[in-house]
Design a protein around this motif. Structure first.
Motif, PDB file in Angstrom:
ATOM      1  N   GLN A  26      43.031  86.425  33.504  1.00  0.00           N
ATOM      2  CA  GLN A  26      41.665  85.939  33.298  1.00  0.00           C
ATOM      3  C   GLN A  26      40.711  86.346  34.422  1.00  0.00           C
ATOM      4  O   GLN A  26      39.511  86.303  34.256  1.00  0.00           O
ATOM      5  N   TYR A  27      41.287  86.739  35.577  1.00  0.00           N
ATOM      6  CA  TYR A  27      40.444  87.139  36.703  1.00  0.00           C
ATOM      7  C   TYR A  27      40.374  88.651  36.865  1.00  0.00           C
ATOM      8  O   TYR A  27      39.685  89.161  37.732  1.00  0.00           O
ATOM      9  N   ARG A  28      41.140  89.383  36.029  1.00  0.00           N
ATOM     10  CA  ARG A  28      41.153  90.848  36.162  1.00  0.00           C
ATOM     11  C   ARG A  28      39.891  91.431  35.540  1.00  0.00           C
ATOM     12  O   ARG A  28      39.325  90.863  34.608  1.00  0.00           O
ATOM     13  N   PRO A  29      39.408  92.564  36.065  1.00  0.00           N
ATOM     14  CA  PRO A  29      38.170  93.140  35.529  1.00  0.00           C
ATOM     15  C   PRO A  29      38.397  93.933  34.245  1.00  0.00           C
ATOM     16  O   PRO A  29      39.420  94.603  34.088  1.00  0.00           O
ATOM     17  N   VAL A  30      37.446  93.803  33.340  1.00  0.00           N
ATOM     18  CA  VAL A  30      37.368  94.653  32.155  1.00  0.00           C
ATOM     19  C   VAL A  30      35.915  95.084  32.049  1.00  0.00           C
ATOM     20  O   VAL A  30      35.028  94.233  32.049  1.00  0.00           O
ATOM     21  N   GLY A  31      35.665  96.378  32.015  1.00  0.00           N
ATOM     22  CA  GLY A  31      34.285  96.847  31.945  1.00  0.00           C
ATOM     23  C   GLY A  31      33.473  96.380  33.139  1.00  0.00           C
ATOM     24  O   GLY A  31      32.302  96.034  33.005  1.00  0.00           O
ATOM     25  N   GLY A  32      34.108  96.331  34.318  1.00  0.00           N
ATOM     26  CA  GLY A  32      33.371  95.997  35.534  1.00  0.00           C
ATOM     27  C   GLY A  32      33.129  94.513  35.752  1.00  0.00           C
ATOM     28  O   GLY A  32      32.436  94.121  36.686  1.00  0.00           O
ATOM     29  N   MET A  33      33.692  93.676  34.876  1.00  0.00           N
ATOM     30  CA  MET A  33      33.452  92.228  34.977  1.00  0.00           C
ATOM     31  C   MET A  33      34.769  91.508  34.705  1.00  0.00           C
ATOM     32  O   MET A  33      35.555  91.957  33.882  1.00  0.00           O
ATOM     33  N   ALA A  34      34.986  90.377  35.389  1.00  0.00           N
ATOM     34  CA  ALA A  34      36.222  89.643  35.167  1.00  0.00           C
ATOM     35  C   ALA A  34      36.290  89.155  33.719  1.00  0.00           C
ATOM     36  O   ALA A  34      35.265  88.853  33.096  1.00  0.00           O
ATOM     37  N   VAL A  35      37.518  89.069  33.183  1.00  0.00           N
ATOM     38  CA  VAL A  35      37.733  88.601  31.812  1.00  0.00           C
ATOM     39  C   VAL A  35      37.041  87.255  31.589  1.00  0.00           C
ATOM     40  O   VAL A  35      36.321  87.054  30.599  1.00  0.00           O
ATOM     41  N   ILE A  36      37.218  86.334  32.525  1.00  0.00           N
ATOM     42  CA  ILE A  36      36.645  84.992  32.352  1.00  0.00           C
ATOM     43  C   ILE A  36      35.111  85.036  32.418  1.00  0.00           C
ATOM     44  O   ILE A  36      34.435  84.217  31.773  1.00  0.00           O
ATOM     45  N   ALA A  37      34.557  86.000  33.140  1.00  0.00           N
ATOM     46  CA  ALA A  37      33.088  86.126  33.204  1.00  0.00           C
ATOM     47  C   ALA A  37      32.543  86.557  31.845  1.00  0.00           C
ATOM     48  O   ALA A  37      31.490  86.092  31.403  1.00  0.00           O
ATOM     49  N   HIS A  38      33.281  87.438  31.162  1.00  0.00           N
ATOM     50  CA  HIS A  38      32.878  87.808  29.783  1.00  0.00           C
ATOM     51  C   HIS A  38      32.885  86.557  28.889  1.00  0.00           C
ATOM     52  O   HIS A  38      31.965  86.339  28.104  1.00  0.00           O
ATOM     53  N   ILE A  50      34.825  74.577  33.434  1.00  0.00           N
ATOM     54  CA  ILE A  50      35.968  75.475  33.542  1.00  0.00           C
ATOM     55  C   ILE A  50      37.135  74.717  34.167  1.00  0.00           C
ATOM     56  O   ILE A  50      36.977  74.083  35.213  1.00  0.00           O
ATOM     57  N   VAL A  51      38.277  74.777  33.504  1.00  0.00           N
ATOM     58  CA  VAL A  51      39.497  74.210  34.082  1.00  0.00           C
ATOM     59  C   VAL A  51      40.326  75.370  34.610  1.00  0.00           C
ATOM     60  O   VAL A  51      40.684  76.275  33.852  1.00  0.00           O
ATOM     61  N   ALA A  52      40.583  75.365  35.908  1.00  0.00           N
ATOM     62  CA  ALA A  52      41.362  76.456  36.509  1.00  0.00           C
ATOM     63  C   ALA A  52      42.520  75.875  37.299  1.00  0.00           C
ATOM     64  O   ALA A  52      42.496  74.707  37.681  1.00  0.00           O
ATOM     65  N   GLY A  53      43.519  76.705  37.531  1.00  0.00           N
ATOM     66  CA  GLY A  53      44.708  76.259  38.231  1.00  0.00           C
ATOM     67  C   GLY A  53      44.412  75.850  39.673  1.00  0.00           C
ATOM     68  O   GLY A  53      43.444  76.339  40.275  1.00  0.00           O
ATOM     69  N   ALA A  54      45.237  74.974  40.209  1.00  0.00           N
ATOM     70  CA  ALA A  54      45.105  74.604  41.616  1.00  0.00           C
ATOM     71  C   ALA A  54      45.292  75.878  42.441  1.00  0.00           C
ATOM     72  O   ALA A  54      46.148  76.701  42.140  1.00  0.00           O
ATOM     73  N   GLY A  55      44.450  76.067  43.444  1.00  0.00           N
ATOM     74  CA  GLY A  55      44.573  77.251  44.291  1.00  0.00           C
ATOM     75  C   GLY A  55      43.869  78.478  43.738  1.00  0.00           C
ATOM     76  O   GLY A  55      43.940  79.555  44.322  1.00  0.00           O
ATOM     77  N   HIS A  56      43.179  78.328  42.587  1.00  0.00           N
ATOM     78  CA  HIS A  56      42.465  79.469  42.001  1.00  0.00           C
ATOM     79  C   HIS A  56      41.021  79.573  42.483  1.00  0.00           C
ATOM     80  O   HIS A  56      40.291  80.451  42.036  1.00  0.00           O
ATOM     81  N   ASP A  57      40.598  78.635  43.358  1.00  0.00           N
ATOM     82  CA  ASP A  57      39.183  78.550  43.731  1.00  0.00           C
ATOM     83  C   ASP A  57      38.561  79.887  44.108  1.00  0.00           C
ATOM     84  O   ASP A  57      37.507  80.260  43.583  1.00  0.00           O
ATOM     85  N   ALA A  58      39.222  80.600  45.008  1.00  0.00           N
ATOM     86  CA  ALA A  58      38.647  81.848  45.511  1.00  0.00           C
ATOM     87  C   ALA A  58      38.587  82.896  44.399  1.00  0.00           C
ATOM     88  O   ALA A  58      37.586  83.587  44.236  1.00  0.00           O
ATOM     89  N   MET A  59      39.675  82.986  43.604  1.00  0.00           N
ATOM     90  CA  MET A  59      39.709  83.974  42.513  1.00  0.00           C
ATOM     91  C   MET A  59      38.623  83.674  41.485  1.00  0.00           C
ATOM     92  O   MET A  59      37.957  84.573  40.978  1.00  0.00           O
ATOM     93  N   LEU A  60      38.451  82.381  41.199  1.00  0.00           N
ATOM     94  CA  LEU A  60      37.456  81.976  40.197  1.00  0.00           C
ATOM     95  C   LEU A  60      36.046  82.280  40.705  1.00  0.00           C
ATOM     96  O   LEU A  60      35.216  82.844  39.977  1.00  0.00           O
ATOM     97  N   ALA A  61      35.782  81.933  41.967  1.00  0.00           N
ATOM     98  CA  ALA A  61      34.446  82.173  42.534  1.00  0.00           C
ATOM     99  C   ALA A  61      34.134  83.661  42.516  1.00  0.00           C
ATOM    100  O   ALA A  61      33.031  84.084  42.160  1.00  0.00           O
ATOM    101  N   ASP A  62      35.120  84.461  42.873  1.00  0.00           N
ATOM    102  CA  ASP A  62      34.972  85.913  42.871  1.00  0.00           C
ATOM    103  C   ASP A  62      34.663  86.428  41.478  1.00  0.00           C
ATOM    104  O   ASP A  62      33.820  87.289  41.277  1.00  0.00           O
ATOM    105  N   ALA A  63      35.398  85.880  40.496  1.00  0.00           N
ATOM    106  CA  ALA A  63      35.270  86.343  39.112  1.00  0.00           C
ATOM    107  C   ALA A  63      33.919  85.955  38.520  1.00  0.00           C
ATOM    108  O   ALA A  63      33.331  86.704  37.754  1.00  0.00           O
ATOM    109  N   LEU A  64      33.413  84.789  38.899  1.00  0.00           N
ATOM    110  CA  LEU A  64      32.188  84.289  38.268  1.00  0.00           C
ATOM    111  C   LEU A  64      30.923  84.852  38.903  1.00  0.00           C
ATOM    112  O   LEU A  64      29.877  84.905  38.267  1.00  0.00           O
ATOM    113  N   GLY A  65      30.995  85.280  40.178  1.00  0.00           N
ATOM    114  CA  GLY A  65      29.782  85.765  40.827  1.00  0.00           C
ATOM    115  C   GLY A  65      28.751  84.652  40.860  1.00  0.00           C
ATOM    116  O   GLY A  65      29.053  83.537  41.279  1.00  0.00           O
ATOM    117  N   ASP A  66      27.539  84.937  40.365  1.00  0.00           N
ATOM    118  CA  ASP A  66      26.502  83.895  40.436  1.00  0.00           C
ATOM    119  C   ASP A  66      26.418  83.053  39.158  1.00  0.00           C
ATOM    120  O   ASP A  66      25.468  82.305  38.963  1.00  0.00           O
TER     121      ASP A  66
END
Ligand code: MG
Length: 383
Positions: A26-38, A50-66
């Motif tokens: 869900q955090y990997r990029p597709v078309g330059g954007m994280a899957v979850i951002a799409h 958004i419900v995300a796993g414990a310890g996913h904070d940094a990955m989620l923030a990175d994936a969501l951008g602004d």
């Protein structure tokens, strides 16, 4: 009649990997954007938790951008507990009339599916997008072919699953704790709710395997069109001891005159990027008449242009800039300039080219009266 208040819950709890392993899908990029951002963008401005796993904070923030979800909730040990936590968070924030419960790994959600789901909720407690099973279904045992399973009445179940909010919240609260449902429709059914099937969409299929991500990338890539933009800029020398060039401060026996920091390289690149998306020029976005930009760092102009490309669903593929002057010498700074531009554009440095040329002492650059730069940017955007 007032419109029902519709909320969305994206479930991204699955780790898909152990710590230290590859990034969860869900955090990997597709078309330059994280899957979850799409997935987030496809919900089209609905208030989203958004419900995300414990310890996913940094990955989620990175994936969501602004992108700003209304709430972030830490997931539970099972998908059911994660959904329950999300529903409780929505309830605590004042609730909703209807909720879409969606998997983060289904990034492409056509607006028509949301429309079908909410329409079905007018007369049902829940609605689920499904697709018919087209392949022959067979039971196998130990690799041996067994009986054909009749396809009639069988469907493939997708998300988002849509429910009347109070009903699905009560259903989750009342779920017997000794079994795990495969999805929320099962929780709803167990509570006696009426759940109907609506037509799903092949675009909604879950990205499960690496090959799914590659296929999604190819599909998105095919939907993008390549465009180029050019930029050109000139600044005149004035007394000073340095020039700003492609974001670097370079000592020189003169400075460049300008309203901002007069970074002729970044100005040309910014205009090239804006040109590729047909969105005016640096002067229309940052008017020289506006005192806010006096002496400002030009890096922010380029960052803004790159943000406009991303907002348009585009990707910058390549930038090539030529700086035209007799002095200072660019060569010793070239790699640092490329790194700085790559950083501003959030692109690999291998896709940034910075070159320099003199004009053989001809013209205003040859006489050392000023500097010029020209740039070209290649951008892919939705057709
Ligand atoms: Mg300029």
């Amino acid at each position: 009649m007032t419109q029902p208040r519709l909320a969305a819950l994206i479930v991204a709890g699955g780790s898909g990997s152990r710590a230290g392993g590859p990034l969860p899908k869900q955090y990997r990029p597709v078309g330059g954007m994280a899957v979850i951002a799409h997935a987030f963008d496809a919900l089209n401005g609905l208030p989203t938790w958004i419900v995300a796993g414990a310890g996913h904070d940094a990955m989620l923030a990175d994936a969501l951008g602004d992108r700003a979800p209304v709430g972030r909730v830490i997931g539970g040990a099972t998908r059911r507990l994660s959904v329950r936590a999300g529903l409780e968070a929505i309830a605590a924030a004042g609730g909703a009339d209807q909720v879409l419960i969606h998997d983060a790994a289904r990034p492409f959600l056509p607006a028509a599916v949301i429309e079908r789901l909410t329409t079905a909720l007018v007369s049902n407690d829940g609605a689920v997008p499904v697709l018919p099973v087209v392949d022959t279904m067979v039971r196998t045992e130990g690799g041996l072919f067994g009986d054909v399973v009749p396809r009639e009445g069988l469907v493939r179940v997708q998300t988002p699953q849509a429910f009347r909010f109070a009903a699905i919240l009560a259903a989750h609260r009342g779920w017997r704790q000794d079994a795990e449902p495969t999805d929320d429709a099962q929780v709803a059914r167990a509570a006696g709710l009426r759940v109907v099937a609506v037509q799903g969409d092949a675009m909604l299929d879950k990205l499960t395997h690496d090959a799914d991500l590659a296929a999604a990338e190819a599909r998105l890539g095919a939907a993008l069109v390549s465009r180029t933009g050019s930029g050109f800029d000139v600044h005149v020398f004035e007394p000073g001891d340095h020039v700003m060039l492609c974001g670097l401060r370079i000592p020189h026996d003169a400075g460049l005159k300008g309203h901002s920091d007069a970074d002729v390289g970044l100005h040309a690149i910014t205009d090239a990027v804006l040109g590729a998306i047909g969105d005016g020029d640096i002067g229309s976005h940052f008017p020289p008449s506006d005192p806010r930009w006096r002496g400002e760092e030009s890096g922010q102009f380029l960052r803004h242009a790159a943000g406009l490309v991303r907002a348009a669903g585009g990707v910058i593929d390549h930038v090539d800039c030529t700086i035209i002057c007799e002095a200072p010498r660019i060569g010793p700074h070239r790699d640092a300039m490329r790194a700085r531009v790559a950083d501003l554009l959030e692109m690999p440095v291998t896709r940034i080219s910075i070159k320099a040329t003199t004009t053989e002492r001809l013209g205003f650059t040859g006489r050392g009266e000023g500097m010029a730069a020209q740039a070209i940017a290649t951008v892919r955007t939705p057709a």
